[in-house]
Design a protein around this motif. Structure first.
Motif, PDB file in Angstrom:
ATOM      1  N   ASP A  86      77.741  32.734  36.800  1.00 31.57           N
ATOM      2  CA  ASP A  86      77.319  31.342  36.968  1.00 31.57           C
ATOM      3  C   ASP A  86      75.902  31.159  36.441  1.00 31.57           C
ATOM      4  O   ASP A  86      75.013  32.002  36.657  1.00 31.57           O
ATOM      5  N   PHE A 112      74.466  31.425  33.753  1.00 32.77           N
ATOM      6  CA  PHE A 112      73.883  32.582  33.020  1.00 32.77           C
ATOM      7  C   PHE A 112      72.894  32.131  31.959  1.00 32.77           C
ATOM      8  O   PHE A 112      71.901  32.800  31.656  1.00 32.77           O
ATOM      9  N   ARG A 122      70.902  29.697  32.254  1.00 32.72           N
ATOM     10  CA  ARG A 122      69.637  29.446  32.948  1.00 32.72           C
ATOM     11  C   ARG A 122      68.883  30.760  33.172  1.00 32.72           C
ATOM     12  O   ARG A 122      67.682  30.863  32.978  1.00 32.72           O
ATOM     13  N   GLY A 135      69.160  39.428  30.600  1.00 31.83           N
ATOM     14  CA  GLY A 135      70.568  39.017  30.638  1.00 31.83           C
ATOM     15  C   GLY A 135      71.487  40.182  30.312  1.00 31.83           C
ATOM     16  O   GLY A 135      72.511  40.392  30.948  1.00 31.83           O
ATOM     17  N   LEU A 170      74.512  41.975  32.429  1.00 36.53           N
ATOM     18  CA  LEU A 170      75.875  42.270  31.947  1.00 36.53           C
ATOM     19  C   LEU A 170      76.233  43.737  32.205  1.00 36.53           C
ATOM     20  O   LEU A 170      77.340  44.062  32.598  1.00 36.53           O
ATOM     21  N   GLU A 198      79.525  36.113  28.642  1.00 38.45           N
ATOM     22  CA  GLU A 198      79.396  36.542  30.032  1.00 38.45           C
ATOM     23  C   GLU A 198      80.713  36.376  30.747  1.00 38.45           C
ATOM     24  O   GLU A 198      80.782  36.213  31.944  1.00 38.45           O
TER      25      GLU A 198
HETATM   26  N1  LIG Z   1      71.689  38.023  27.568  1.00 37.75           N
HETATM   27  C1  LIG Z   1      72.881  37.697  27.075  1.00 37.75           C
HETATM   28  N2  LIG Z   1      73.300  36.442  27.105  1.00 37.75           N
HETATM   29  C2  LIG Z   1      74.525  36.103  26.703  1.00 37.75           C
HETATM   30  C3  LIG Z   1      75.353  37.048  26.093  1.00 37.75           C
HETATM   31  N3  LIG Z   1      76.548  36.422  25.740  1.00 37.75           N
HETATM   32  C4  LIG Z   1      76.409  35.107  26.124  1.00 37.75           C
HETATM   33  N4  LIG Z   1      75.194  34.916  26.667  1.00 37.75           N
HETATM   34  C5  LIG Z   1      74.662  33.720  27.164  1.00 37.75           C
HETATM   35  O1  LIG Z   1      75.417  33.228  28.179  1.00 37.75           O
HETATM   36  C6  LIG Z   1      75.186  31.845  28.347  1.00 37.75           C
HETATM   37  C7  LIG Z   1      76.419  31.080  28.644  1.00 37.75           C
HETATM   38  O2  LIG Z   1      76.071  29.780  28.984  1.00 37.75           O
HETATM   39  P1  LIG Z   1      77.105  28.714  29.324  1.00 37.75           P
HETATM   40  O3  LIG Z   1      78.381  28.891  28.550  1.00 37.75           O
HETATM   41  O4  LIG Z   1      76.449  27.405  29.114  1.00 37.75           O
HETATM   42  O5  LIG Z   1      77.401  28.899  30.806  1.00 37.75           O
HETATM   43  P2  LIG Z   1      76.480  29.025  32.104  1.00 37.75           P
HETATM   44  O6  LIG Z   1      75.068  28.836  31.709  1.00 37.75           O
HETATM   45  O7  LIG Z   1      76.749  30.420  32.659  1.00 37.75           O
HETATM   46  O8  LIG Z   1      77.000  27.914  32.951  1.00 37.75           O
HETATM   47  P3  LIG Z   1      78.277  28.037  33.750  1.00 37.75           P
HETATM   48  O9  LIG Z   1      79.191  28.993  33.218  1.00 37.75           O
HETATM   49  O10 LIG Z   1      78.834  26.630  33.685  1.00 37.75           O
HETATM   50  O11 LIG Z   1      77.859  28.403  35.118  1.00 37.75           O
HETATM   51  C8  LIG Z   1      74.558  31.407  27.012  1.00 37.75           C
HETATM   52  O12 LIG Z   1      73.215  31.049  27.222  1.00 37.75           O
HETATM   53  C9  LIG Z   1      74.678  32.661  26.160  1.00 37.75           C
HETATM   54  O13 LIG Z   1      73.568  32.759  25.286  1.00 37.75           O
HETATM   55  C10 LIG Z   1      74.875  38.394  26.017  1.00 37.75           C
HETATM   56  O14 LIG Z   1      75.541  39.301  25.481  1.00 37.75           O
HETATM   57  N5  LIG Z   1      73.639  38.634  26.517  1.00 37.75           N
END
Ligand SMILES: Nc1nc2c(ncn2[C@@H]2O[C@H](COP(=O)(O)OP(=O)(O)OP(=O)(O)O)[C@@H](O)[C@H]2O)c(=O)[nH]1
Length: 718
Positions: free
Chosen positions: A594, A596, A598, A608, A612, A635
């Motif tokens: 959730d 993530f 942010r 981040g 993971l 994520e």
């Molecule tokens: N650090 C890191 N960030 C990741 C990776 N893969 C995805 N993300 C980040 O995960 C976040 C996903 O954001 P959203 O899809 O908006 O979802 P959320 O912020 O978790 O909001 P909700 O799912 O609605 O709770 C993005 O900011 C991606 O950049 C990764 O391998 N490493």
């Protein structure tokens, strides 16, 4: 034999003849003043070109049965008058009292009874250098005379026969030998000597009474002797180009041919050619002697001996010549002894040569036998070597085939670990009859004996090896057969090695015990083969390791170590089939972190990532081995739970949610607070009888969980 050597008188000129043909001088009164004493009726003093001379002698007392007057020879024709009658005549006197040369035979004049004390007259004509009787004059009985002649000639006849034999042998050699010309010259020399001795022997007339013929033969052979000698010399001195000798040879050849031809044509008397020849001979002999003396040291020993005996022979010929021309008093010169010396020299040389040839032949035979034995042994060794070589090649090709099969079997394996099983089985078949042992690296880093083969191998190879392989020397190429150590050590390296560059296995072998004939090159060859086989196995295993690694990379998420989406998709298809076939439930959990975004935004991307990774670790602990956890992307994670009912799945998801919610995120020593997850669950067939709807159902449940305020698990219902 009674020599008539006293009371000889001579009188130059020829007697007038009475009408009845009787010479006036036989019974001329007061004639004593015309007659002069002489010791022997030959060449009286004061010749002054005269061609007629008379001799007389009073025949001595003697007692004979059948007496005859024996005259050795006459120059050149003769009438013997006794008691007023012509008692004997040799040659033909013309009206001038002259006549032609008719040979130099010996003469036997039978004496009438009561000859003793009576005077015998000898009328002689000669246009030759000598005039008169020659040699010896004696009275003896007819049988004794024959005996005398035979015994006089025996020596010459025997030596002539010997010379003939040598001539024949030399001729045979000339026909079969390489040095033909030398042998032909020796044959000619011996033949001429033989003919000359026979022709000059008094006994020749007993064989055939042809005085002139014998004299021609004697002259011919005598004249040609220097030709043979010069021929021989010119051959022996060939390298020195003895032009003078060749020239002398031609001179004598031409002389002999001319003299004989002119005499036969009646243009000259044969007797008159002798003095000329003797003069020429003396000069050419002197020249030849000079040539020989100058080149004596360059001749072979046998040639020197031969020339020396020739020299003896020639000296005797010259002495004979001196006697014939009255330079020396009459005496028998043993010319035949010279020929004998020559024959004996030739025989000795031949015997010596024969001995040497025999010796050389013997040595040659021994050498040949030795060589044959050597070659046979070498051929046998080669054959043996060939057999062993082909055996070695056959073994090599068998082993190469086995290696190829092993490599193929290894390539069929899924990974290195699996490959070790067929490899350990194949090793004894690959390397026998060489005893050996294979060690496999254990987790502790040391090496344990994994396979052992060959007689006495158990005693030779220890059960384990230390990590540092101390006491072992790796065998590297190239090796020389002579330097191969008693124990060979090959390291099996697998790239990329799991533990750096450390060998995965160690192969120890005893030194190959090959047959001696192929040892020199075979040992190195076998060692090279083993080395290459280990290399090939290493390469194959390296390929397998690489393949596994690549496979792992393609199904694994590098950040969390969890399976990736590709893996999930394949597994999902597989589990779907299994579930349908086995009619066992299959639950699917999908969740994501959730807010993530942010978190990322406030703590950074690296933090981040750490989240993971942390989630990954938690997941490993929250699920059973049969459950497969995957990072589906970003994520978002999935967990496939074969056999799990909807409720079981929900419980595990709930357990996970709580565990994560309670987990503190720590990054770089800082506490970053807690995170929550939202999860959706779908179960086949409970929540989704249609399999294809399963994923969408779980996804919808997740969406519902998000929508419902996050940090919760929603289970999809039908
Ligand atoms: N650090 C890191 N960030 C990741 C990776 N893969 C995805 N993300 C980040 O995960 C976040 C996903 O954001 P959203 O899809 O908006 O979802 P959320 O912020 O978790 O909001 P909700 O799912 O609605 O709770 C993005 O900011 C991606 O950049 C990764 O391998 N490493």
């Amino acid at each position: 034999m009674q020599p008539v050597d006293e009371g000889w008188q001579y009188r130059w000129g020829d007697s007038p003849f009475l009408a009845d043909g009787t010479p006036l001088w036989l019974d001329e009164p007061d004639s004593d003043k015309h007659w002069h004493d002489i010791a022997f009726p030959s060449n009286p003093p004061g010749r002054k070109g005269q061609e007629h001379v008379w001799f007389r002698v009073t025949l001595p007392e003697g007692e004979w049965y059948a007496p005859a007057l024996y005259i050795y020879s006459v120059d050149i024709i003769l009438q013997v008058w006794f008691r007023g009658e012509l008692l004997y005549q040799y040659g033909t006197f013309d009206e001038h009292g002259r006549g032609k040369f008719e040979g130099w035979p010996w003469h036997e004049i039978p004496l009438p009874d009561g000859y003793e004390g009576e005077t015998m007259y000898f009328r002689v004509f000669s246009n030759y250098t000598d005039i008169g009787l020659w040699g010896e004059v004696a009275i003896l009985d007819h049988p004794d005379l024959v005996l005398h002649i035979v015994s006089n000639s025996a020596e010459s006849l025997v030596i002539a026969a010997l010379s003939g034999l040598i001539a024949l042998l030399a001729l045979v050699f000339a026909l079969i030998q390489r040095r033909q010309r030398s042998f032909a010259s020796i044959a000619l020399f011996a033949f001429l000597t033989g003919v000359m001795l026979l022709a000059e022997s008094q006994a020749s007339l007993l064989i055939l009474y042809q005085p002139l013929l014998w004299d021609y033969l004697a002259a011919g052979s005598y004249y040609l002797i220097p030709v043979a000698l010069a021929l021989l010399l010119s051959q022996w001195l060939d390298a020195r180009r003895p032009r003078l000798v060749r020239w002398l040879m031609w001179l004598h050849l031409v002389f002999a041919a001319l003299a004989l031809m002119l005499a036969l044509l009646g243009l000259v008397n044969l007797s008159s050619t002798f003095p000329v020849f003797d003069g020429v001979l003396l000069i050419s002999l002197a020249l030849m002697v000079a040539v020989v003396v100058r080149n004596f040291s360059s001749l072979y020993r046998e040639q020197q001996v031969f020339l020396f005996t020739c020299g003896v022979f020639i000296v005797l010929l010259i002495l004979d010549m001196a006697v014939a021309h009255g330079f020396l008093p009459w005496g028998r010169v043993p010319v035949s002894w010279g020929a004998l010396a020559f024959s004996l020299a030739l025989i000795s040389i031949s015997v010596w040569h024969y001995g040497k040839t025999q010796q050389a032949l013997h040595q040659l035979t021994v050498q040949l036998e030795h060589k044959v034995a050597e070659r046979t042994a070498r051929a046998e060794a080669l054959a043996e070597r060939e057999v062993e070589r082909s055996r070695l090649l056959a073994l090599e090709s068998k082993k190469s085939q086995k290696l190829a099969d092993t490599i193929a079997a290894l390539q069929d394996c899924a990974g290195v670990e699996e490959a070790f099983q067929p490899l350990l089985q194949a090793l004894p078949q690959l390397y026998l009859p060489i005893a050996g042992c294979f060690y496999r690296r254990n987790p502790g880093g040391g090496y344990d004996r994994a396979s052992l083969w060959g007689r006495s191998a158990a005693n030779t190879f220890p059960p384990s090896l230390t990590q540092d392989l101390s006491g072992l020397t790796e065998t590297v190429l190239p090796v020389r057969s002579q330097d191969v150590p008693a124990q060979l050590c090959f390291l099996l390296r697998i790239e990329p090695a799991q533990f750096g560059n450390v060998p995965e296995g160690v192969l120890l072998l005893e030194r190959p015990n090959l047959p001696d004939v192929v040892k020199d090159y075979g040992t190195a060859r076998v060692v090279a083969w083993v080395y290459q086989s280990v290399e090939k196995i290493g390469i194959t295993l390296s390929g397998l390791a690489l393949r596994s690694e690549l496979q792992r990379f393609s199904y694994e998420d590098s950040l969390t170590g969890l399976k990736n989406r590709r893996y999930f998709d394949e597994l999902f298809r597989h589990e779907r089939e299994v579930a349908i076939r086995s009619e066992r439930p299959l639950s699917l959990l999908i969740f994501d972190i959730d807010h993530f975004k942010r978190f990322n935004d406030s703590h950074g991307h690296d933090a981040g990532d750490e989240v993971l990774r942390m989630v990954g670790r938690v997941l490993e602990n929250c699920f059973r081995g049969s459950d497969t956890v995957c990072r589906y992307g970003g994520e978002e994670f999935t967990v496939l739970m074969p056999g799990a009912s909807r409720e079981e799945a929900r419980q595990r998801a709930e357990n996970l949610r709580v565990t994560i919610a309670e987990s503190q995120v720590e990054y770089l020593g800082k506490q970053l607070g807690n995170l929550t997850i939202s999860a959706g669950i779908a179960c086949w067939p409970e929540s989704s009888p249609e399999f294809d709807e399963l994923f969408r159902a779980a996804d919808r449940a997740l969406y519902q969980a998000k929508a419902a305020g996050r940090n919760r698990v929603v289970t999809a219902s039908v």
